[in-house]
Design a protein around this motif. Structure first.
Motif, PDB file in Angstrom:
ATOM      1  N   GLU A  68      32.894  30.225  37.298  1.00 58.65           N
ATOM      2  CA  GLU A  68      33.857  30.991  38.418  1.00 58.65           C
ATOM      3  C   GLU A  68      35.182  31.494  37.821  1.00 58.65           C
ATOM      4  O   GLU A  68      35.402  32.819  37.950  1.00 58.65           O
ATOM      5  CB  GLU A  68      33.843  29.948  39.423  1.00 58.65           C
ATOM      6  CG  GLU A  68      34.610  30.423  40.666  1.00 58.65           C
ATOM      7  CD  GLU A  68      34.889  29.407  41.758  1.00 58.65           C
ATOM      8  OE1 GLU A  68      36.013  29.486  42.222  1.00 58.65           O
ATOM      9  OE2 GLU A  68      34.216  28.448  41.902  1.00 58.65           O
ATOM     10  N   GLN A  69      35.673  30.517  37.019  1.00 58.26           N
ATOM     11  CA  GLN A  69      37.184  31.090  36.653  1.00 58.26           C
ATOM     12  C   GLN A  69      36.830  32.216  35.256  1.00 58.26           C
ATOM     13  O   GLN A  69      37.847  33.276  35.441  1.00 58.26           O
ATOM     14  CB  GLN A  69      37.943  30.172  36.112  1.00 58.26           C
ATOM     15  CG  GLN A  69      38.337  28.860  37.054  1.00 58.26           C
ATOM     16  CD  GLN A  69      39.017  29.478  38.128  1.00 58.26           C
ATOM     17  OE1 GLN A  69      40.203  30.221  37.629  1.00 58.26           O
ATOM     18  NE2 GLN A  69      38.777  29.402  39.173  1.00 58.26           N
ATOM     19  N   LEU A  70      35.845  32.179  34.610  1.00 61.86           N
ATOM     20  CA  LEU A  70      35.763  33.108  33.567  1.00 61.86           C
ATOM     21  C   LEU A  70      35.294  34.521  34.026  1.00 61.86           C
ATOM     22  O   LEU A  70      35.843  35.502  33.563  1.00 61.86           O
ATOM     23  CB  LEU A  70      34.490  32.593  32.594  1.00 61.86           C
ATOM     24  CG  LEU A  70      34.028  33.605  31.415  1.00 61.86           C
ATOM     25  CD1 LEU A  70      35.276  33.878  30.455  1.00 61.86           C
ATOM     26  CD2 LEU A  70      33.000  32.801  30.781  1.00 61.86           C
ATOM     27  N   LEU A  71      34.282  34.470  35.112  1.00 58.43           N
ATOM     28  CA  LEU A  71      34.073  35.756  35.667  1.00 58.43           C
ATOM     29  C   LEU A  71      35.148  36.462  36.156  1.00 58.43           C
ATOM     30  O   LEU A  71      35.163  37.813  36.236  1.00 58.43           O
ATOM     31  CB  LEU A  71      32.964  35.606  36.883  1.00 58.43           C
ATOM     32  CG  LEU A  71      31.716  35.135  36.273  1.00 58.43           C
ATOM     33  CD1 LEU A  71      30.731  34.853  37.533  1.00 58.43           C
ATOM     34  CD2 LEU A  71      31.197  35.897  35.135  1.00 58.43           C
ATOM     35  N   LYS A  72      36.354  35.946  36.840  1.00 58.58           N
ATOM     36  CA  LYS A  72      37.693  36.611  37.091  1.00 58.58           C
ATOM     37  C   LYS A  72      37.914  37.545  36.390  1.00 58.58           C
ATOM     38  O   LYS A  72      38.547  38.477  36.480  1.00 58.58           O
ATOM     39  CB  LYS A  72      38.399  35.382  37.676  1.00 58.58           C
ATOM     40  CG  LYS A  72      38.175  35.026  38.954  1.00 58.58           C
ATOM     41  CD  LYS A  72      38.936  33.996  39.743  1.00 58.58           C
ATOM     42  CE  LYS A  72      38.599  33.246  40.720  1.00 58.58           C
ATOM     43  NZ  LYS A  72      39.356  32.166  41.406  1.00 58.58           N
ATOM     44  N   VAL A  73      37.951  36.836  34.984  1.00 56.36           N
ATOM     45  CA  VAL A  73      38.417  37.776  33.813  1.00 56.36           C
ATOM     46  C   VAL A  73      37.526  38.658  33.232  1.00 56.36           C
ATOM     47  O   VAL A  73      37.853  39.758  32.834  1.00 56.36           O
ATOM     48  CB  VAL A  73      39.036  36.524  32.747  1.00 56.36           C
ATOM     49  CG1 VAL A  73      39.463  37.480  31.586  1.00 56.36           C
ATOM     50  CG2 VAL A  73      40.124  35.986  33.269  1.00 56.36           C
ATOM     51  N   LEU A  74      36.052  38.161  33.260  1.00 52.68           N
ATOM     52  CA  LEU A  74      35.125  38.734  32.217  1.00 52.68           C
ATOM     53  C   LEU A  74      34.533  40.264  33.146  1.00 52.68           C
ATOM     54  O   LEU A  74      34.538  41.173  32.539  1.00 52.68           O
ATOM     55  CB  LEU A  74      34.039  38.036  32.049  1.00 52.68           C
ATOM     56  CG  LEU A  74      32.939  38.325  31.130  1.00 52.68           C
ATOM     57  CD1 LEU A  74      33.306  38.784  29.734  1.00 52.68           C
ATOM     58  CD2 LEU A  74      31.879  37.149  31.076  1.00 52.68           C
ATOM     59  N   ILE A  75      34.398  39.938  34.199  1.00 53.50           N
ATOM     60  CA  ILE A  75      33.637  41.103  35.129  1.00 53.50           C
ATOM     61  C   ILE A  75      34.733  42.431  34.829  1.00 53.50           C
ATOM     62  O   ILE A  75      33.995  43.352  34.652  1.00 53.50           O
ATOM     63  CB  ILE A  75      33.504  40.849  36.565  1.00 53.50           C
ATOM     64  CG1 ILE A  75      32.509  39.777  36.403  1.00 53.50           C
ATOM     65  CG2 ILE A  75      33.282  42.097  37.508  1.00 53.50           C
ATOM     66  CD1 ILE A  75      31.937  39.086  37.906  1.00 53.50           C
TER      67      ILE A  75
END
Length: 99
Positions: A68-75
């Motif tokens: 969830e936290q990674l997707l905020k940066v990755l997307i």
């Protein structure tokens, strides 16, 4: 507990070697840089599989809170690479007709 505190060190594996990853931003950068050329594996410091990718996209991940936290940066980074950011930027707002 913050997810980066739980995983202070991850190891990114790619065909030319491996690299230490210390933050969500470093993980996202690793995926977007090396994922353009191959599928990737990211492990915990003790060698347990943590993330596998299909190119620049996450295939499997061991911790959903980290995801969830990674997707905020990755997307946003993925959208720049795959061209979908341009689609959203070029869409004009639809005006409704008043009757």
């Amino acid at each position: 507990m913050n997810v980066t505190d739980k995983y202070p060190l991850l190891i990114g594996h790619f065909p030319a070697g491996r690299t230490e990853l210390h933050s969500l931003q470093e993980v996202a950068d690793f995926i977007c840089t090396h994922g353009l050329y191959d599928d990737l594996l990211i492990t915990t410091a003790d060698g347990e599989p943590f993330i596998s990718t299909f190119g620049i996209y996450i295939d499997r991940i061991a911790d959903m809170r980290y995801r969830e936290q990674l997707l905020k940066v990755l997307i946003p980074m993925q959208m720049e690479l795959d061209g979908t950011a341009e689609i959203y930027e070029s869409e004009e707002p639809i005006n409704e007709m008043e009757m």
